[in-house]
Design a protein around this motif. Structure first.
Motif, PDB file in Angstrom:
ATOM      1  N   SER A   1       9.826  -5.632   2.334  1.00  0.00           N
ATOM      2  CA  SER A   1       8.718  -5.159   3.148  1.00  0.00           C
ATOM      3  C   SER A   1       7.491  -4.976   2.260  1.00  0.00           C
ATOM      4  O   SER A   1       7.559  -4.331   1.210  1.00  0.00           O
TER       5      SER A   1
ATOM      6  N   ALA B   1       5.005  -3.154   2.577  1.00  0.00           N
ATOM      7  CA  ALA B   1       4.642  -1.748   2.418  1.00  0.00           C
ATOM      8  C   ALA B   1       5.544  -1.070   1.385  1.00  0.00           C
ATOM      9  O   ALA B   1       5.060  -0.395   0.477  1.00  0.00           O
ATOM     10  N   SER B   2       6.870  -1.258   1.501  1.00  0.00           N
ATOM     11  CA  SER B   2       7.766  -0.552   0.581  1.00  0.00           C
ATOM     12  C   SER B   2       7.629  -1.083  -0.836  1.00  0.00           C
ATOM     13  O   SER B   2       7.700  -0.329  -1.799  1.00  0.00           O
ATOM     14  N   ILE B   3       7.450  -2.397  -0.954  1.00  0.00           N
ATOM     15  CA  ILE B   3       7.392  -2.954  -2.300  1.00  0.00           C
ATOM     16  C   ILE B   3       6.053  -2.614  -2.950  1.00  0.00           C
ATOM     17  O   ILE B   3       5.966  -2.515  -4.178  1.00  0.00           O
TER      18      ILE B   3
ATOM     19  N   ILE C   1       4.795   0.246  -2.816  1.00  0.00           N
ATOM     20  CA  ILE C   1       5.072   1.548  -3.440  1.00  0.00           C
ATOM     21  C   ILE C   1       5.609   1.326  -4.851  1.00  0.00           C
ATOM     22  O   ILE C   1       5.156   1.932  -5.823  1.00  0.00           O
ATOM     23  N   VAL C   2       6.584   0.406  -4.955  1.00  0.00           N
ATOM     24  CA  VAL C   2       7.224   0.132  -6.250  1.00  0.00           C
ATOM     25  C   VAL C   2       6.183  -0.380  -7.241  1.00  0.00           C
ATOM     26  O   VAL C   2       6.097   0.092  -8.379  1.00  0.00           O
TER      27      VAL C   2
ATOM     28  N   ALA D   1       2.975  -0.066  -7.188  1.00  0.00           N
ATOM     29  CA  ALA D   1       1.968   0.943  -7.543  1.00  0.00           C
ATOM     30  C   ALA D   1       2.479   1.799  -8.700  1.00  0.00           C
ATOM     31  O   ALA D   1       1.716   2.134  -9.611  1.00  0.00           O
ATOM     32  N   TYR D   2       3.758   2.140  -8.696  1.00  0.00           N
ATOM     33  CA  TYR D   2       4.324   2.889  -9.820  1.00  0.00           C
ATOM     34  C   TYR D   2       4.302   2.056 -11.096  1.00  0.00           C
ATOM     35  O   TYR D   2       4.001   2.544 -12.174  1.00  0.00           O
ATOM     36  N   MET D   3       4.641   0.775 -10.964  1.00  0.00           N
ATOM     37  CA  MET D   3       4.700  -0.076 -12.164  1.00  0.00           C
ATOM     38  C   MET D   3       3.314  -0.319 -12.756  1.00  0.00           C
ATOM     39  O   MET D   3       3.165  -0.472 -13.962  1.00  0.00           O
TER      40      MET D   3
ATOM     41  N   HIS E   1       0.927   1.827 -12.680  1.00  0.00           N
ATOM     42  CA  HIS E   1       0.297   3.111 -13.001  1.00  0.00           C
ATOM     43  C   HIS E   1      -0.325   3.058 -14.401  1.00  0.00           C
ATOM     44  O   HIS E   1       0.289   2.595 -15.349  1.00  0.00           O
TER      45      HIS E   1
ATOM     46  N   PHE F   1      -3.233  -6.216   4.551  1.00  0.00           N
ATOM     47  CA  PHE F   1      -3.442  -4.818   4.922  1.00  0.00           C
ATOM     48  C   PHE F   1      -2.538  -3.857   4.140  1.00  0.00           C
ATOM     49  O   PHE F   1      -3.022  -2.930   3.501  1.00  0.00           O
TER      50      PHE F   1
ATOM     51  N   PHE G   1      -3.643  -0.775   1.589  1.00  0.00           N
ATOM     52  CA  PHE G   1      -3.482   0.506   2.278  1.00  0.00           C
ATOM     53  C   PHE G   1      -2.591   1.438   1.460  1.00  0.00           C
ATOM     54  O   PHE G   1      -2.885   2.624   1.301  1.00  0.00           O
ATOM     55  N   VAL G   2      -1.500   0.898   0.941  1.00  0.00           N
ATOM     56  CA  VAL G   2      -0.543   1.730   0.214  1.00  0.00           C
ATOM     57  C   VAL G   2      -0.993   1.982  -1.223  1.00  0.00           C
ATOM     58  O   VAL G   2      -0.895   3.099  -1.730  1.00  0.00           O
TER      59      VAL G   2
ATOM     60  N   VAL H   1      -9.062  -5.918   7.776  1.00  0.00           N
ATOM     61  CA  VAL H   1      -8.119  -5.249   8.679  1.00  0.00           C
ATOM     62  C   VAL H   1      -8.126  -3.740   8.445  1.00  0.00           C
ATOM     63  O   VAL H   1      -7.969  -2.954   9.381  1.00  0.00           O
TER      64      VAL H   1
ATOM     65  N   TYR I   1      -8.866  -1.151  11.304  1.00  0.00           N
ATOM     66  CA  TYR I   1      -7.906  -0.074  11.557  1.00  0.00           C
ATOM     67  C   TYR I   1      -8.601   1.283  11.548  1.00  0.00           C
ATOM     68  O   TYR I   1      -8.408   2.102  12.446  1.00  0.00           O
TER      69      TYR I   1
END
Lengths: 319, 293
Positions: free
Chosen positions: A142, A144-146, A148-149, A151-153, A155, A255, A259-260, A274, A278
């Motif tokens: 997904s 969106a979920s990836i 997240i991953v 974004a941490y990497m 950082h 998007f 967004f994330v 988008v 939104y």
């Protein structure tokens, strides 16, 4: 029909509708097939009319209104479009999205083509299976979920990417914290996830290049880059066009990643079309203005696609 | 780095130096492909490894790619921090409902457009196909308004109902039905089968590859879907997995990423399972233009 039913005592005893549905005549069969055809497409046609075709027209219609969902809509003519051409934030989002599409699609097609050519040339079955899985898996995650991953990497201080770059002497890069880098980081994230799509398409395209063309190239002694430019790319050009068209349409709608990962920032550096749509429609409840942006995006997608097909006449080679 | 990979295709010219390069070329190519694989798999490996580390160690550098001994407490924690069970249940319910719905509507419409004659068929088919060009963004505002008017806002039905019929699925199933020879229908007619039986007992089973392709593509697309849930859902207990995880990441920030990543890993499991079981169908569907984000 009824004449036939009378001639067959068995079916005459059945209800009339059933007789119609089971009668054996050819004309009757054609009629039943037609009735069945309409019945079978009904759910799809109804769904598309209610949830796709109707809403597209409604988006267009709503773009001429001012509406906050609660009060009744107010006709404002072209005011939303007028607002749009003076709204630097919205215009900027189109520029940002344009840059994003150009970078992302170019990088995606270039890298995935190299990967596909590499895998195509690999003989070992196990390696081929492994490479295909490795390059393909991110596509299944997904966005969106990836995000997240990643974004941490990415950082700046604690991320693994800067850690390894630091090991080879590269100072910490503000991947998500500087307006210069943020869009590039979003591009890298998007390409990482989407590469499997074009990779698989190119792998199929390469497998489809006829053996006699390859043999002819061998006989002519065509090797390396020449072979690539003169034979592989032209033979693959319809696939390249397909990948470019689908790739651009998808990238224009980006998007989840911004967004994330950045929420459009820093500033507006990664605020895509988008995202602005939104925010307008669902955060600020400007339904009319959000619709106007949606209409402009839709038209942009159609125009860009048409231009791609138009330009393709000069470089796509159909066998 | 990767551009070197293609240099390895400069094969076969007869000089000695070139022959040496020819022998070396596959080694370099495979080395570069392996490096690319490492990059492509790293984020997934990172998510798994970090989810198995103590929360306090989640940002420890250098990263430990092999979290030994694994610490499973994050997986317990993520269920306590957020209603992850509801997220999983909601995602599963929404996704499976849409898959089943699309299989039914697409099998019917694909069969009708591919194998039944009726006036206006071609025009209708092209109209349906034309809607493939319409992006989600061009319809989502009116659909949201419609959903609200139907009092379906903030329900799982708001995600399911608009997704039950599909132009792509119709196109896909039509392709599969058209590949099946007419002789099956002729033979069935001789046996006295009626039109429904011909569809349901004969042609539908023969198109099962198409159904599998559509089921897998649809599952993947809706399991991962983000924009519609973000707009249509308000209450936390209605959230689907991607929305719930983004929400979790939002308020956890960088506080304890191992817990967030445990959730991400859980959300990846069904998708990985689908790849292992159905990669052939996935790839077939992608070649036909499905799964475009």
């Amino acid at each position: 029909m009824s004449v036939q039913a009378r001639e067959h005592p068995a079916s005459a005893r059945r209800p009339r509708l059933f007789a119609k549905l089971t009668e054996p005549s050819l004309a009757g069969m054609a009629r039943r097939k037609a009735a069945m055809g309409y019945l079978f497409i009904l759910p799809t046609v109804l769904g598309i009319v209610i949830f796709t075709a109707g809403p597209v027209l409604a988006s267009f219609g709503l773009s001429f209104f001012e509406w906050n969902v609660i009060d009744s809509p107010k006709w404002v003519g072209l005011q939303n479009y007028d607002h749009f051409v003076h709204d630097s934030r919205a215009l900027n989002s189109f520029v940002t999205t344009g840059k994003f599409v150009l970078l992302a699609v170019t990088l995606q097609i270039f890298l995935s083509l190299l990967l596909a050519i590499g895998v195509q040339a690999t003989r070992s079955k196990i390696l081929r299976y492994f490479f295909r899985a490795a390059f393909f898996l991110p596509l299944l995650t997904s966005a969106a979920s990836i995000a997240i991953v990643l974004a941490y990497m990415f950082h700046q201080d604690f991320g693994v990417i800067n850690y390894y770059l630091g090991k080879i002497g590269i100072a910490h890069i503000p991947w998500l914290n500087s307006s210069g880098w943020a869009l590039i980081t979003i591009v890298l994230t998007y390409v990482w996830q989407q590469i499997g799509f074009t990779f698989i398409i190119f792998l199929g395209g390469l497998a489809g290049i006829p053996a006699d063309v390859q043999d002819a190239a061998d006989l002519d002694g065509a090797t390396g880059w020449r072979r690539m430019w003169d034979i592989t790319i032209p033979m693959l050009s319809p696939t390249l066009l397909f990948a470019a068209v689908i790739g651009v349409i998808g990238a224009l709608q980006v998007f989840a990643e911004p967004f994330v990962m950045t929420n459009g920032g820093p500033g507006d550096a990664t605020r895509t079309v988008v995202m602005v749509m939104y925010e307008s429609a669902f955060s600020f409840l400007q339904i009319g203005y959000g619709s106007a942006i949606a209409v402009v995006l839709f038209v942009a997608i159609l125009v860009v696609t048409a231009i791609q097909f138009r330009l393709s006449r000069s470089w796509v080679f159909y066998q | 780095m990767i551009s070197k990979a293609s240099q390895s295709f400069q094969v076969a010219s007869p000089s000695v130096a070139d022959q040496a390069r020819l022998r070396l070329a596959p080694v370099i190519r495979i080395a570069l492909l392996l490096a690319a694989s490492v990059i492509m798999l790293a984020p997934i490996a990172f998510a798994v490894a970090t989810s198995l580390r103590l929360p306090a160690e989640s940002f420890s550098l250098p990263p430990r790619w092999l979290p030994l001994p694994p610490d499973w407490s994050n997986y317990k924690m993520v269920f306590q921090q957020v209603p992850l069970k509801s997220y999983i249940g909601n995602s599963a319910f929404v996704t499976l409902s849409i898959v089943i719905g699309q299989l039914i509507t697409s099998a019917l419409s694909g069969y009708a457009f591919g194998r039944l004659q009726f006036p206006g068929r071609n025009v209708l088919f092209w109209l349906v196909l034309a809607t493939l060009m319409i992006p989600l963004q061009a319809t989502i505002i009116p659909v949201f308004v419609l959903i609200s008017k139907l009092h379906l806002a903030d329900t799982l039905a708001s995600l399911i109902l608009p997704a039950l019929s599909t132009a792509f699925g119709t196109f896909l199933m039509r392709q599969y039905f058209m590949q099946i020879p007419n002789e099956f229908e002729d033979a069935a007619l001789l046996d006295g089968a009626n039109q429904w039986q011909i569809f349901f007992n004969i042609y539908l089973p023969l198109a099962k590859t198409g159904l599998a392709v559509l089921a897998i593509l649809t599952f993947n697309a809706y399991w991962n879907e983000f924009l519609r849930p973000l707009i249509f859902l308000k209450s936390i207990d209605k959230f689907t997995l991607p929305l719930g995880l983004v929400n979790l990441q939002g308020y956890m920030g960088t506080g304890s990423i191992s817990v967030v990543l445990a959730g991400v890993v859980i959300s990846l499991l069904p998708v990985l399972a689908v790849y292992l079981v159905g990669q052939r169908y996935l790839i077939e569907g992608i070649m036909m233009g499905g799964l475009k984000g």
